[in-house]
Design a protein around this motif. Sequence first.
Motif, PDB file in Angstrom:
ATOM      1  N   ASN A  28      39.247  32.083  42.776  1.00 13.27           N
ATOM      2  CA  ASN A  28      39.703  33.040  43.784  1.00 13.27           C
ATOM      3  C   ASN A  28      39.692  34.465  43.248  1.00 13.27           C
ATOM      4  OD1 ASN A  28      40.115  30.853  45.421  1.00 13.27           O
ATOM      5  ND2 ASN A  28      42.327  30.848  45.210  1.00 13.27           N
ATOM      6  N   LEU A  29      40.145  34.644  42.008  1.00 12.00           N
ATOM      7  CA  LEU A  29      40.156  35.973  41.403  1.00 12.00           C
ATOM      8  C   LEU A  29      38.736  36.520  41.283  1.00 12.00           C
ATOM      9  CD1 LEU A  29      41.802  38.234  40.152  1.00 12.00           C
ATOM     10  CD2 LEU A  29      41.728  37.003  37.977  1.00 12.00           C
ATOM     11  N   ALA A  30      37.789  35.664  40.904  1.00 15.07           N
ATOM     12  CA  ALA A  30      36.397  36.096  40.796  1.00 15.07           C
ATOM     13  C   ALA A  30      35.847  36.515  42.167  1.00 15.07           C
ATOM     14  CB  ALA A  30      35.541  34.982  40.193  1.00 15.07           C
ATOM     15  N   ILE A  31      36.176  35.777  43.202  1.00  9.03           N
ATOM     16  CA  ILE A  31      35.720  36.122  44.555  1.00  9.03           C
ATOM     17  C   ILE A  31      36.318  37.463  44.999  1.00  9.03           C
ATOM     18  CG2 ILE A  31      35.882  35.454  47.002  1.00  9.03           C
ATOM     19  CD1 ILE A  31      35.583  32.518  46.014  1.00  9.03           C
ATOM     20  N   ILE A  32      37.607  37.653  44.730  1.00  3.75           N
ATOM     21  CA  ILE A  32      38.250  38.927  45.082  1.00  3.75           C
ATOM     22  C   ILE A  32      37.578  40.081  44.337  1.00  3.75           C
ATOM     23  CG2 ILE A  32      40.397  40.258  44.868  1.00  3.75           C
ATOM     24  CD1 ILE A  32      41.860  37.516  45.400  1.00  3.75           C
ATOM     25  N   LEU A  33      37.303  39.894  43.049  1.00 12.54           N
ATOM     26  CA  LEU A  33      36.637  40.940  42.272  1.00 12.54           C
ATOM     27  C   LEU A  33      35.230  41.223  42.797  1.00 12.54           C
ATOM     28  CD1 LEU A  33      37.812  40.020  38.672  1.00 12.54           C
ATOM     29  CD2 LEU A  33      38.334  42.124  39.918  1.00 12.54           C
ATOM     30  N   LEU A  34      34.520  40.176  43.207  1.00 13.04           N
ATOM     31  CA  LEU A  34      33.185  40.379  43.778  1.00 13.04           C
ATOM     32  C   LEU A  34      33.262  41.149  45.098  1.00 13.04           C
ATOM     33  CD1 LEU A  34      31.345  37.012  43.054  1.00 13.04           C
ATOM     34  CD2 LEU A  34      30.789  39.276  42.157  1.00 13.04           C
ATOM     35  N   LEU A  35      34.259  40.857  45.914  1.00  7.94           N
ATOM     36  CA  LEU A  35      34.430  41.598  47.167  1.00  7.94           C
ATOM     37  C   LEU A  35      34.735  43.068  46.893  1.00  7.94           C
ATOM     38  CD1 LEU A  35      36.451  39.037  49.322  1.00  7.94           C
ATOM     39  CD2 LEU A  35      34.070  39.746  49.635  1.00  7.94           C
TER      40      LEU A  35
END
Length: 186
Positions: free
Chosen positions: A17-24
């Motif tokens: 989830n943290l990686a997805i948030i950072l990608l966004l």
Amino acid sequence: MIYYLSKIFWLLVQPLNLAIILLLVALLAALVGRKKLFVTGSGLAFLILALSTWTSLGALMLNPLEERFPRPLLPEKADGIVVLGGGMEGAVNFVRGGYELSASGDRMLAAAVLARHFPTAKVVISGGIAMIGDGEGDAETAPRLFAALGVTADRLILEKESRNTYENAAFTRELVTPKPGETWLR
């Protein structure tokens, strides 16, 4: 309130989830022309994904916590066994009607082994549905598993309302109050 805060916290700190948030964040930065923020966000997202999927960093971080306390010796008698939720795959069990275990399923098997070792002990299984769409709570599924493992349903006490570990403990405490001199395993 604690329930919602715990869900938001774990939503934000789980590696995927943290990686997805950072990608966004990185994509939004790219759209507004912030190149440094784009590079930083996408680089951190890749680092988190790489460390969490291609290394054993998670296991290395958990091991000291798991090895911190030795496994206790079994008492001569036990009046009850408490199993907190989180050991079953609720969505799979809801669809299949089985008793699929999660990565924490060893707690269910350990409880069944203890129940066989202490044949008069009650077994409390705590665990409701944490979120809509999770399928069955552990307390719904556990009777099928325990029956298959030779533990009769009359020994089970089911707590079906809790949604997280805090509620598992609090609701179980309300449901079962050990009497003085009783030994309950958890």
